[in-house]
Design an enzyme around this catalytic site. Structure first.
Site, PDB file in Angstrom:
ATOM      1  N   GLU A  18       0.819  -1.208   0.000  1.00  0.00           N
ATOM      2  CA  GLU A  18       0.000   0.000   0.000  1.00  0.00           C
ATOM      3  C   GLU A  18       0.858   1.266   0.000  1.00  0.00           C
ATOM      4  OE1 GLU A  18      -3.651  -0.479   2.592  1.00  0.00           O
ATOM      5  OE2 GLU A  18      -2.454  -2.176   3.268  1.00  0.00           O
ATOM      6  N   SER A 189      -5.972  -3.533   2.782  1.00  0.00           N
ATOM      7  CA  SER A 189      -6.508  -3.066   1.509  1.00  0.00           C
ATOM      8  C   SER A 189      -6.939  -4.162   0.554  1.00  0.00           C
ATOM      9  CB  SER A 189      -5.498  -2.157   0.797  1.00  0.00           C
ATOM     10  OG  SER A 189      -5.622  -0.853   1.277  1.00  0.00           O
ATOM     11  N   SER A 324     -11.456  10.010   2.167  1.00  0.00           N
ATOM     12  CA  SER A 324     -11.508   8.641   2.682  1.00  0.00           C
ATOM     13  C   SER A 324     -12.676   8.484   3.642  1.00  0.00           C
ATOM     14  CB  SER A 324     -10.196   8.297   3.398  1.00  0.00           C
ATOM     15  OG  SER A 324      -9.094   8.383   2.522  1.00  0.00           O
TER      16      SER A 324
END
Length: 363
Positions: A18, A189, A324
């Site tokens: 990530e 993720s 987000s």
């Protein structure tokens, strides 16, 4: 000096899958701080694990494409000397560290342990909560102990897979049936996740997951809505309004999260007030189950057949751009992005100051 600015060390990049997400987060945070209150020292960690330190920032940074190279001209030793300057008796250069690292080597307790050894305050969960929040198997055991409902699952490590793969497959089929989701136990993720619908695709999915970790977890399929809740606090945590993810794909994988731009967030989630309250209560229970502190995002399944709430996982360093889910949940709850950053720093210093009063010897 009463009016002196706090110096925040932003750590971003890292060795995990990530890395690029971390760069986006760091750029967003750098440009959202109140520079009347703070100054920023950027610490970039390359994909190979090399630390580099940049010049102190007293204003927002302008070029996102240069973020990886923010004056990152010093070597690892110099970077760590800046972090650990207080150990030598010199004036502490960094007042609080902000690890904006997602996944392995950043969200798993490793860098948190480094900061603990250096006796430096840091934002977010501690060592135990970070490592437990990264290991999906350990996490689920803690959730079960806390009385949280969750989907059925199996897990095993790579050595067991090599020794008795047929026996393990039979066990998965007997307990879970098909379809199932196969995941690396320690990764963020949705990297390395596959859906398996029969024995052939199960074997393929397991081999794929073992590319990313030495332990895999296999979960039953649940026909459900995906709902998330933000948690903020230390000993007295608060929960945000819930938000719902409507994935662009069959499930919420890496592409659906970051690359195809088609997934949607509905904030607040379209659920009745009783369900919203239970989601918030469950989020705080999950936070306490892992002994969380600072921030955490709790992710739930809301089963379509009966609206049963099932905890999926927690994320101790959720995505943190202004767009987000975690910051948006708090914005809807009444806490702005900048105020959220202030509060996270307050919580980090609160935890640090409390721990300074603890004894570690028999004297």
């Amino acid at each position: 000096m009463a009016n002196a600015k706090l110096t925040v060390g932003l750590v971003y990049g890292g060795k995990s899958g990530e890395h690029e997400v971390s760069l986006q987060t760091a750029f967003a945070v750098m440009n959202s701080f109140d520079y009347d209150k703070y100054e920023i020292i950027p610490f970039y960690i390359s994909k190979q694990g090399l630390w580099k330190v940049g010049e102190t920032l007293s204003a927002p940074y302008s070029e996102v494409e240069q973020l990886k190279l923010v004056d990152a001209t010093e070597d690892m030793g110099t970077a760590l000397n800046v972090v650990f300057s207080g150990l030598s008796g010199a004036e502490q250069t960094v007042d609080v560290m902000f690890p904006l690292l997602h996944g392995t080597y950043g969200e798993d307790g490793t860098i948190q342990g480094l900061f603990e050894m250096a006796n430096i305050p840091y934002i977010g969960a501690g060592v135990l909560a970070s490592s437990a929040g990264m290991d999906k198997v350990v996490m689920k055991k803690l959730f079960a102990d806390a009385g949280l409902d969750q989907c059925e699952y199996c897990y095993f490590n790579i050595s067991a897979w090599k020794r008795k793969s047929h026996e393990l497959i039979v066990g998965v089929e007997d307990k879970l049936g098909y379809p199932v989701f196969v995941k690396p136990a320690n990764l963020g993720s949705s990297v390395g996740i596959s859906k398996a619908t029969d024995k052939e695709s199960l074997v393929k999915a397991i081999d794929f997951a073992f590319r990313y970790d030495t332990k895999v977890i296999i979960e039953e399929f649940v026909d459900a809505r995906e709902v998330e809740v933000g948690v903020l606090g230390n000993d007295e945590p608060e929960a945000s309004v819930p938000g719902e993810i409507v994935s662009s794909g069959e499930y919420y994988d890496y592409a659906a999260k970051y690359t195809d731009g088609k997934s949607q967030m509905m904030i607040p989630a379209p659920v009745d007030s009783e369900v919203a309250d239970r989601l918030r209560e469950s989020a705080i229970t999950a936070f306490r189950a892992i002994e969380g502190s600072g921030i955490t995002r709790a992710d739930f399944f809301l089963r379509r057949s009966d609206s049963k709430i099932l905890i999926n996982e927690v994320n101790t360093m959720p995505g943190f751009t202004p767009y987000s889910m975690y910051p948006l949940l708090w914005r809807e709850t009444g806490v702005s992005y900048r105020a959220l950053l202030d509060r996270m720093i307050e919580l980090a210093l609160e935890r640090y100051n409390f721990k300074q009063g603890l004894k570690y010897d028999n004297e």
